[in-house]
Write a protein that holds these residues in place. Structure first.
Motif, PDB file in Angstrom:
ATOM      1  N   THR A 131       0.810  -1.219   0.000  1.00 41.01           N
ATOM      2  CA  THR A 131       0.000   0.000   0.000  1.00 41.01           C
ATOM      3  C   THR A 131       0.839   1.264   0.000  1.00 41.01           C
ATOM      4  O   THR A 131       0.294   2.362  -0.163  1.00 41.01           O
ATOM      5  N   THR A 132       2.163   1.150   0.200  1.00 44.17           N
ATOM      6  CA  THR A 132       3.033   2.323   0.221  1.00 44.17           C
ATOM      7  C   THR A 132       4.285   2.059  -0.606  1.00 44.17           C
ATOM      8  O   THR A 132       4.701   0.911  -0.784  1.00 44.17           O
ATOM      9  N   ASP A 133       4.896   3.131  -1.090  1.00 41.90           N
ATOM     10  CA  ASP A 133       6.132   3.005  -1.870  1.00 41.90           C
ATOM     11  C   ASP A 133       7.292   2.489  -1.030  1.00 41.90           C
ATOM     12  O   ASP A 133       8.249   1.940  -1.559  1.00 41.90           O
ATOM     13  N   ALA A 134       7.196   2.654   0.276  1.00 39.51           N
ATOM     14  CA  ALA A 134       8.291   2.243   1.158  1.00 39.51           C
ATOM     15  C   ALA A 134       8.403   0.728   1.306  1.00 39.51           C
ATOM     16  O   ALA A 134       9.393   0.233   1.840  1.00 39.51           O
ATOM     17  N   GLN A 135       7.407  -0.012   0.824  1.00 43.96           N
ATOM     18  CA  GLN A 135       7.407  -1.463   1.000  1.00 43.96           C
ATOM     19  C   GLN A 135       8.191  -2.164  -0.109  1.00 43.96           C
ATOM     20  O   GLN A 135       7.743  -3.156  -0.662  1.00 43.96           O
ATOM     21  N   ALA A 136       9.368  -1.675  -0.423  1.00 40.03           N
ATOM     22  CA  ALA A 136      10.203  -2.279  -1.472  1.00 40.03           C
ATOM     23  C   ALA A 136      11.142  -3.298  -0.844  1.00 40.03           C
ATOM     24  O   ALA A 136      12.362  -3.211  -0.962  1.00 40.03           O
ATOM     25  N   GLU A 137      10.549  -4.286  -0.169  1.00 41.60           N
ATOM     26  CA  GLU A 137      11.347  -5.306   0.496  1.00 41.60           C
ATOM     27  C   GLU A 137      11.824  -6.346  -0.514  1.00 41.60           C
ATOM     28  O   GLU A 137      11.265  -6.498  -1.588  1.00 41.60           O
ATOM     29  N   ASP A 138      12.871  -7.060  -0.133  1.00 44.52           N
ATOM     30  CA  ASP A 138      13.428  -8.099  -1.008  1.00 44.52           C
ATOM     31  C   ASP A 138      12.649  -9.393  -0.804  1.00 44.52           C
ATOM     32  O   ASP A 138      13.173 -10.404  -0.352  1.00 44.52           O
ATOM     33  N   SER A 139      11.369  -9.354  -1.138  1.00 46.87           N
ATOM     34  CA  SER A 139      10.489 -10.517  -1.034  1.00 46.87           C
ATOM     35  C   SER A 139       9.755 -10.678  -2.356  1.00 46.87           C
ATOM     36  O   SER A 139       9.527  -9.705  -3.068  1.00 46.87           O
ATOM     37  N   PRO A 140       9.383 -11.922  -2.705  1.00 45.94           N
ATOM     38  CA  PRO A 140       8.578 -12.115  -3.917  1.00 45.94           C
ATOM     39  C   PRO A 140       7.259 -11.352  -3.821  1.00 45.94           C
ATOM     40  O   PRO A 140       6.732 -11.139  -2.726  1.00 45.94           O
ATOM     41  N   VAL A 141       6.740 -10.957  -4.977  1.00 47.52           N
ATOM     42  CA  VAL A 141       5.500 -10.186  -5.043  1.00 47.52           C
ATOM     43  C   VAL A 141       4.544 -10.844  -6.022  1.00 47.52           C
ATOM     44  O   VAL A 141       4.947 -11.279  -7.107  1.00 47.52           O
ATOM     45  N   LEU A 142       3.275 -10.917  -5.638  1.00 46.15           N
ATOM     46  CA  LEU A 142       2.211 -11.328  -6.550  1.00 46.15           C
ATOM     47  C   LEU A 142       1.327 -10.125  -6.833  1.00 46.15           C
ATOM     48  O   LEU A 142       1.002  -9.353  -5.923  1.00 46.15           O
ATOM     49  N   GLU A 143       0.933  -9.974  -8.098  1.00 44.68           N
ATOM     50  CA  GLU A 143      -0.008  -8.924  -8.477  1.00 44.68           C
ATOM     51  C   GLU A 143      -1.316  -9.580  -8.899  1.00 44.68           C
ATOM     52  O   GLU A 143      -1.342 -10.375  -9.847  1.00 44.68           O
ATOM     53  N   VAL A 144      -2.384  -9.266  -8.170  1.00 51.21           N
ATOM     54  CA  VAL A 144      -3.687  -9.900  -8.385  1.00 51.21           C
ATOM     55  C   VAL A 144      -4.748  -8.811  -8.536  1.00 51.21           C
ATOM     56  O   VAL A 144      -4.974  -8.022  -7.612  1.00 51.21           O
TER      57      VAL A 144
END
Length: 233
Positions: A131-144
């Motif tokens: 929900t925020t730009d700051a959440q650019a963690e080095d974790s896989p991401v799913l877009e749904v």
């Protein structure tokens, strides 16, 4: 058309019990949506300089007539729509969550028609809505369906059932349809014995190791996989 779209969306100053007090209107989904926004604004807490964390689990206690009415509308579908709307609202307010947004309806025999109680709490989850730009963690991401989720645990279950880590309202999806496993050898998509199967890059598979940018299809829903949040930039 969604359940919420069937009703007017301009309820101003709605408070718990107002419709029972005046007796002029039944409880509507938009009233629940308004209550959720008030609750998240009231309970969101700053954590550090650039992070405000909001509750992600919301529990409505309803009178028997209102609970029965929501069951008739389709409680699971309504809960999913309310959760999606609240996630979008959180984006506009730059609130972060620690797990997926969940809305739960419960019957309370002590409440009268038109009255409800709403409580909320933060519950750690396996999939965290971005929900925020700051959440650019080095974790896989799913877009749904336009929403992004960080996968923060080893196993993430996706399906139509309310107990899944990521809930998708799609009649072609099983209640527990797909599991995403983060392993030392890569990220693996596993079908959980679903009725309609799981497709990766158009091929039906019982399991497949995912590559950055892969598309997973379950039911009518396309899911994009990214190896990390930075991979999308």
């Amino acid at each position: 058309m969604s359940v919420l779209d069937r009703f007017e969306k301009s309820v101003e100053g709605a408070v718990n019990g107002v419709f029972a007090k005046f007796g002029s209107k039944d409880l509507q989904p938009v009233d629940l949506s308004s209550a959720l926004e008030r609750e998240i604004d009231a309970e969101a807490m700053p954590v550090g300089r650039d992070r405000t964390v909001a509750p992600n689990e919301y529990r409505f206690k309803l009178s028997t007539p209102d609970f029965d009415r929501i069951e008739a509308w389709g409680s699971e579908t309504l809960a999913n729509e309310l959760a999606d709307n609240l996630t979008e609202y959180a984006k506009s307010q730059h609130y972060a969550f620690v797990g997926p947004v969940v809305v739960i309806f419960e019957e309370d025999l002590n409440l009268t028609k038109g009255n409800f109680n709403l409580t909320s709490e933060s519950v750690q989850g396996n999939a965290v809505p971005v929900t925020t730009d700051a959440q650019a963690e080095d974790s896989p991401v799913l877009e749904v369906n336009g929403n992004q989720y960080l996968l923060t645990k080893e196993k993430t279950v996706i399906g139509r059932g309310s107990g899944c880590d990521i809930v998708i309202d799609d009649p072609g999806i099983s209640r527990k349809h797909l599991e995403i496993d983060i392993t030392p050898n890569g990220v693996i998509a596993r079908d959980l014995g679903s009725t309609n199967g799981t497709y990766v890059e158009g091929h039906q598979v019982p399991a497949a190791t995912l590559l950055d940018g892969n598309t997973i299809t379950i039911g009518r829903t396309r899911i994009l996989f990214w190896a990390s949040a930075q991979a999308q930039e």
